[in-house]
Write an enzyme that holds these catalytic residues in place. Structure first.
Site, PDB file in Angstrom:
ATOM      1  N   VAL A  86      -3.338  35.803 113.586  1.00 54.67           N
ATOM      2  CA  VAL A  86      -4.477  36.535 113.034  1.00 54.67           C
ATOM      3  C   VAL A  86      -5.530  37.290 114.120  1.00 54.67           C
ATOM      4  O   VAL A  86      -5.627  36.862 115.114  1.00 54.67           O
ATOM      5  CB  VAL A  86      -5.484  35.185 112.474  1.00 54.67           C
ATOM      6  N   VAL A 112      -7.867  26.507 114.531  1.00 51.64           N
ATOM      7  CA  VAL A 112      -7.126  26.693 115.562  1.00 51.64           C
ATOM      8  C   VAL A 112      -7.329  25.800 116.821  1.00 51.64           C
ATOM      9  O   VAL A 112      -6.682  26.163 117.859  1.00 51.64           O
ATOM     10  CB  VAL A 112      -7.532  28.247 116.046  1.00 51.64           C
ATOM     11  N   ARG A 155      -9.857  22.582 119.038  1.00 53.91           N
ATOM     12  CA  ARG A 155     -11.220  22.188 119.277  1.00 53.91           C
ATOM     13  C   ARG A 155     -11.143  22.190 120.712  1.00 53.91           C
ATOM     14  O   ARG A 155     -10.186  22.217 121.608  1.00 53.91           O
ATOM     15  CB  ARG A 155     -11.534  20.742 118.781  1.00 53.91           C
ATOM     16  N   ALA A 185      -9.650  10.049 117.477  1.00 53.72           N
ATOM     17  CA  ALA A 185     -10.504   9.065 117.409  1.00 53.72           C
ATOM     18  C   ALA A 185     -10.254   7.650 118.169  1.00 53.72           C
ATOM     19  O   ALA A 185     -11.315   7.229 119.157  1.00 53.72           O
ATOM     20  CB  ALA A 185     -11.041   8.724 116.335  1.00 53.72           C
ATOM     21  N   HIS A 198      11.249  -8.190 102.746  1.00 50.04           N
ATOM     22  CA  HIS A 198      11.757  -7.310 101.902  1.00 50.04           C
ATOM     23  C   HIS A 198      11.289  -7.491 100.494  1.00 50.04           C
ATOM     24  O   HIS A 198      10.796  -8.620 100.131  1.00 50.04           O
ATOM     25  CB  HIS A 198      13.495  -7.494 101.705  1.00 50.04           C
TER      26      HIS A 198
HETATM   27  P1  FAD Z   1     -17.381  13.303 118.700  1.00 48.46           P
HETATM   28  O1  FAD Z   1     -16.760  12.577 117.318  1.00 48.46           O
HETATM   29  O2  FAD Z   1     -17.229  14.769 118.713  1.00 48.46           O
HETATM   30  O3  FAD Z   1     -18.883  12.761 118.826  1.00 48.46           O
HETATM   31  C1  FAD Z   1     -19.565  13.325 119.782  1.00 48.46           C
HETATM   32  C2  FAD Z   1     -21.119  13.238 119.470  1.00 48.46           C
HETATM   33  O4  FAD Z   1     -21.732  13.364 120.497  1.00 48.46           O
HETATM   34  C3  FAD Z   1     -21.447  13.876 118.205  1.00 48.46           C
HETATM   35  O5  FAD Z   1     -22.178  13.089 117.341  1.00 48.46           O
HETATM   36  C4  FAD Z   1     -22.535  15.203 119.077  1.00 48.46           C
HETATM   37  O6  FAD Z   1     -23.267  15.070 117.774  1.00 48.46           O
HETATM   38  C5  FAD Z   1     -22.997  14.205 119.997  1.00 48.46           C
HETATM   39  N1  FAD Z   1     -23.316  14.942 121.181  1.00 48.46           N
HETATM   40  C6  FAD Z   1     -22.887  15.689 121.857  1.00 48.46           C
HETATM   41  N2  FAD Z   1     -23.500  16.325 122.803  1.00 48.46           N
HETATM   42  C7  FAD Z   1     -24.830  15.767 123.013  1.00 48.46           C
HETATM   43  C8  FAD Z   1     -25.967  15.755 123.665  1.00 48.46           C
HETATM   44  N3  FAD Z   1     -25.997  16.467 124.571  1.00 48.46           N
HETATM   45  N4  FAD Z   1     -26.709  14.937 123.214  1.00 48.46           N
HETATM   46  C9  FAD Z   1     -26.828  13.866 122.228  1.00 48.46           C
HETATM   47  N5  FAD Z   1     -25.883  13.944 121.435  1.00 48.46           N
HETATM   48  C10 FAD Z   1     -24.643  14.717 121.664  1.00 48.46           C
HETATM   49  N6  FAD Z   1      -8.886  11.858 114.811  1.00 48.46           N
HETATM   50  C11 FAD Z   1      -8.299  10.902 114.468  1.00 48.46           C
HETATM   51  O7  FAD Z   1      -7.880   9.920 115.423  1.00 48.46           O
HETATM   52  N7  FAD Z   1      -7.642  10.621 112.943  1.00 48.46           N
HETATM   53  C12 FAD Z   1      -8.050  11.598 112.364  1.00 48.46           C
HETATM   54  O8  FAD Z   1      -7.482  11.239 111.281  1.00 48.46           O
HETATM   55  C13 FAD Z   1      -8.546  12.730 112.497  1.00 48.46           C
HETATM   56  N8  FAD Z   1      -8.979  13.577 111.598  1.00 48.46           N
HETATM   57  C14 FAD Z   1      -9.844  14.630 111.992  1.00 48.46           C
HETATM   58  C15 FAD Z   1     -10.152  15.629 110.855  1.00 48.46           C
HETATM   59  C16 FAD Z   1     -10.800  16.698 111.231  1.00 48.46           C
HETATM   60  C17 FAD Z   1     -11.330  17.733 110.150  1.00 48.46           C
HETATM   61  C18 FAD Z   1     -11.433  16.735 112.656  1.00 48.46           C
HETATM   62  C19 FAD Z   1     -12.374  17.984 112.886  1.00 48.46           C
HETATM   63  C20 FAD Z   1     -11.234  15.911 113.510  1.00 48.46           C
HETATM   64  C21 FAD Z   1     -10.454  14.941 113.216  1.00 48.46           C
HETATM   65  N9  FAD Z   1      -9.859  13.755 114.154  1.00 48.46           N
HETATM   66  C22 FAD Z   1      -9.090  12.905 114.045  1.00 48.46           C
HETATM   67  C23 FAD Z   1     -10.334  13.957 115.423  1.00 48.46           C
HETATM   68  C24 FAD Z   1     -11.514  13.030 115.811  1.00 48.46           C
HETATM   69  O9  FAD Z   1     -12.623  13.314 114.821  1.00 48.46           O
HETATM   70  C25 FAD Z   1     -12.029  13.221 117.253  1.00 48.46           C
HETATM   71  O10 FAD Z   1     -11.049  13.044 118.291  1.00 48.46           O
HETATM   72  C26 FAD Z   1     -13.228  12.087 117.580  1.00 48.46           C
HETATM   73  O11 FAD Z   1     -14.277  12.616 116.723  1.00 48.46           O
HETATM   74  C27 FAD Z   1     -13.612  12.325 119.158  1.00 48.46           C
HETATM   75  O12 FAD Z   1     -14.607  11.395 119.464  1.00 48.46           O
HETATM   76  P2  FAD Z   1     -15.697  11.394 120.254  1.00 48.46           P
HETATM   77  O13 FAD Z   1     -16.638  10.381 120.367  1.00 48.46           O
HETATM   78  O14 FAD Z   1     -15.068  12.052 121.542  1.00 48.46           O
HETATM   79  O15 FAD Z   1     -16.523  12.917 119.737  1.00 48.46           O
HETATM   80  P1  AMP Z   2      -4.169  22.055 116.486  1.00 48.81           P
HETATM   81  O1  AMP Z   2      -4.325  22.274 117.837  1.00 48.81           O
HETATM   82  O2  AMP Z   2      -3.185  20.849 115.789  1.00 48.81           O
HETATM   83  O3  AMP Z   2      -5.785  21.906 115.810  1.00 48.81           O
HETATM   84  O4  AMP Z   2      -3.537  23.402 115.635  1.00 48.81           O
HETATM   85  C1  AMP Z   2      -4.215  24.580 115.730  1.00 48.81           C
HETATM   86  C2  AMP Z   2      -3.108  25.696 115.594  1.00 48.81           C
HETATM   87  O5  AMP Z   2      -3.532  27.011 115.452  1.00 48.81           O
HETATM   88  C3  AMP Z   2      -1.818  25.832 116.628  1.00 48.81           C
HETATM   89  O6  AMP Z   2      -0.740  25.461 116.060  1.00 48.81           O
HETATM   90  C4  AMP Z   2      -2.057  27.213 117.149  1.00 48.81           C
HETATM   91  O7  AMP Z   2      -0.656  27.803 117.516  1.00 48.81           O
HETATM   92  C5  AMP Z   2      -2.576  28.012 116.008  1.00 48.81           C
HETATM   93  N1  AMP Z   2      -3.257  29.261 116.409  1.00 48.81           N
HETATM   94  C6  AMP Z   2      -4.342  29.588 117.273  1.00 48.81           C
HETATM   95  N2  AMP Z   2      -4.822  30.860 117.359  1.00 48.81           N
HETATM   96  C7  AMP Z   2      -4.152  31.330 116.067  1.00 48.81           C
HETATM   97  C8  AMP Z   2      -4.529  32.627 115.709  1.00 48.81           C
HETATM   98  N3  AMP Z   2      -5.173  33.641 116.091  1.00 48.81           N
HETATM   99  N4  AMP Z   2      -3.596  32.925 114.494  1.00 48.81           N
HETATM  100  C9  AMP Z   2      -2.780  31.972 113.995  1.00 48.81           C
HETATM  101  N5  AMP Z   2      -2.567  30.847 114.507  1.00 48.81           N
HETATM  102  C10 AMP Z   2      -3.212  30.561 115.479  1.00 48.81           C
END
Ligand code: FAD
Ligand code: AMP
Length: 475
Positions: A246, A278, A280, A328, A452
């Site tokens: 893209v 794409v 995080r 997580a 089973h």
């Molecule tokens: P985060 O969950 O990002 O938490 C960080 C926190 O710190 C946030 O609340 C933020 O507001 C706070 N913060 C940041 N900077 C500051 C600051 N300076 N002061 C105060 N607060 C602050 N993982 C899985 O294992 N299973 C799943 O099914 C899964 N599904 C996902 C689906 C989606 C759509 C997404 C986006 C993520 C998913 N993940 C999943 C990934 C998972 O959410 C992350 O790996 C996890 O949340 C990371 O945890 P963390 O505590 O490191 O950070």
């Molecule tokens: P994930 O790392 O599991 O969240 O997957 C992100 C996906 O986005 C990877 O498979 C990348 O190859 C894809 N991706 C990143 N940049 C682009 C882009 N500009 N167009 C299409 N796909 C992309």
């Protein structure tokens, strides 16, 4: 109350709040700071996971799965649902919000019960292990700590020429909030988040187009599993366009025009909503004052050693903000390990046995090495597999697509990798994680009694097949 703590945790996601609870359990005076507010304007600890990630996405995946099953699977069971089936998106979203509120409220309560002092505001690390907190009203206060744990998580990556507007072009947060089912949904990135959220809206009726730059689907997964997944998603009508980069997107008259570069040249497609998924990146925005001594690496992550120590004394970092899979459970275990290390115990996380799960239908889960990784490393291995279609339980459930594939060292038989695509893969993988963590062998799995009829019999039979002695398939 004194503003000096044994441990101050910045971030209350699954990494930070778990670290804070464990530190408090170990008798350390602990503070936890998080700035996130929920939809009700009240503090909502739990991070991306509880608020806009793991939990709300699973809530919508389950709602949309029920809807899809009513339409496409009930008839095979003899269940007639007369009249048209419809989805009330408002109710679905309200259910999701209720679950999020219940869980973030639960975290608040857990912090309180464990006597963790919670501060709602933005934390910034200053030199000498001082932390400045700025709340939503711009009121400031300063704490000091013996140890600081940075757990600031991650934020969605943006790509050039594709600007989030929160309505037409959205990240994961926006894709959990569509008030109506988009007719055409474009998804940039066929990774974990793109596939999960794409599945939700596909099941509810969207035409979903996944745009993936790479020439293979799920490059990090075992390619047998990725190919099976590709076939299953195609059967479901998901349009996955590989080798499609893209280059930009523009909203014109309520539609999103997406510019693509493909093997055949440039092209545009038009969709109603565009989800950018794409990947995080570590969130370190305004987290560190100058001179804290904490290093950030080239990928923008907080640099840590294998014990999550940063380059500054008594400052630790965990979860998505540091190296390793952005999951997580990985962050939570790092939180526990760091709290225990601070308390003088021996904390450790084995990144080699962190399980991955993708909650599509069929589910995909794996742990350890893929077949391509073993080949590249020149490791001799035995492979055993077993299809769910040959399990009584899978057939009885009417959910028998996919397989279990195990990889064991050819010489020692030690389990090196386990790859599952199929029903309840998310739960089945646990047995393989335990085996690997205990340095177990394929033969151990083969000799353990499995109930089973269960889906776990596919794991058992795959282990037997690694030694060419499966019972319910040709070896
Ligand atoms: P985060 O969950 O990002 O938490 C960080 C926190 O710190 C946030 O609340 C933020 O507001 C706070 N913060 C940041 N900077 C500051 C600051 N300076 N002061 C105060 N607060 C602050 N993982 C899985 O294992 N299973 C799943 O099914 C899964 N599904 C996902 C689906 C989606 C759509 C997404 C986006 C993520 C998913 N993940 C999943 C990934 C998972 O959410 C992350 O790996 C996890 O949340 C990371 O945890 P963390 O505590 O490191 O950070
Ligand atoms: P994930 O790392 O599991 O969240 O997957 C992100 C996906 O986005 C990877 O498979 C990348 O190859 C894809 N991706 C990143 N940049 C682009 C882009 N500009 N167009 C299409 N796909 C992309």
């Amino acid at each position: 109350m004194s503003d000096h703590f044994d441990v101050i945790v910045i971030g209350a996601g699954p990494a930070g709040y778990v670290a804070a609870i464990r530190a408090a359990q170990l008798g350390l005076k602990t503070a936890c700071i998080d700035e996130r507010l929920g939809k009700d304007g009240k503090p909502a600890p739990g991070g991306a996971c509880l608020n806009v990630g793991c939990i709300p996405s699973k809530a919508l995946l389950d709602s949309s799965k029920h809807y899809h099953h009513v339409q496409h699977q009930y008839a095979a069971h003899g269940i007639n649902v007369s009249g048209p089936v419809s989805m009330d998106v408002d109710t679905m979203l309200a259910r999701k919000d209720k679950i999020v509120k219940q869980l973030t409220g639960g975290v608040k309560q857990l912090l309180k019960t464990n006597q963790v002092e919670f501060f709602c505001g933005r934390g910034k690390l200053l030199p000498e292990r001082q932390v400045l907190i700025t709340d939503a009203d711009n009121q400031q206060q300063q704490l000091s700590g013996e140890h600081i744990i940075l757990a600031s998580g991650s934020i969605p990556i943006a790509i050039p020429n594709v600007e989030y507007d929160g309505q037409y072009i959205v990240d994961n947060e926006g894709a959990l909030e569509f008030a109506q089912v988009p007719q055409r949904l474009g998804v940039i990135g066929a990774g974990v988040i793109g596939l999960e959220l794409g599945s939700v809206w596909k099941r509810l009726g969207s035409e979903v187009i996944l745009l993936e730059a790479l020439d293979e689907l799920l490059a990090a997964a075992d390619q047998d599993i990725a190919k099976t997944a590709g076939r299953e998603f195609k059967k479901q009508g998901m349009n996955i366009r590989l080798s499609t980069l893209v280059q930009g997107a523009q909203v014109i008259n309520g539609e999103v025009i997406v510019k693509l570069e493909t093997k055949d040249g440039e092209e545009s497609i038009t969709v109603d909503r565009l989800l950018v998924a794409v990947g995080r990146r570590a969130n370190t925005t305004d987290l560190l004052a100058d001179d804290t001594g904490v290093s950030i690496n080239q990928r923008g992550q907080i640099e840590v050693d294998e014990h999550c120590r940063t380059s500054a004394e008594n400052i630790w970092a965990i979860g998505d903000a540091v190296r390793g899979p952005m999951l997580a459970h990985k962050g939570s275990e790092e939180g526990i390990a760091v709290a225990e290390t601070i308390a003088g115990q021996a904390g450790h996380v084995n990144l080699e046995t962190v399980p991955w799960v993708i909650y599509t239908d069929p589910e995909i889960a794996w742990v350890g090495k893929t077949e391509q990784e073993l080949q590249q490393a020149g490791v001799a291995y035995n492979s055993g597999s077993f299809p769910f279609a040959a399990t009584g339980r899978g057939l009885a459930m009417g959910d028998a697509s996919g397989m279990v594939k195990l990889l064991a060292d050819a010489e020692t038989d030690r389990l090196l990798g386990a790859h599952i695509i199929g029903p309840n893969a998310s739960e089945l993988i646990a047995e393989c994680v335990v085996t690997m963590e205990f340095a177990g062998c394929a033969e151990d799995l083969a000799r353990i009694v499995h109930a089973h009829p269960t889906l776990s019999e596919a794991v058992h039979e795959a282990a037997l097949n690694a030694d060419k002695r499966a019972i319910h398939r040709a070896n």
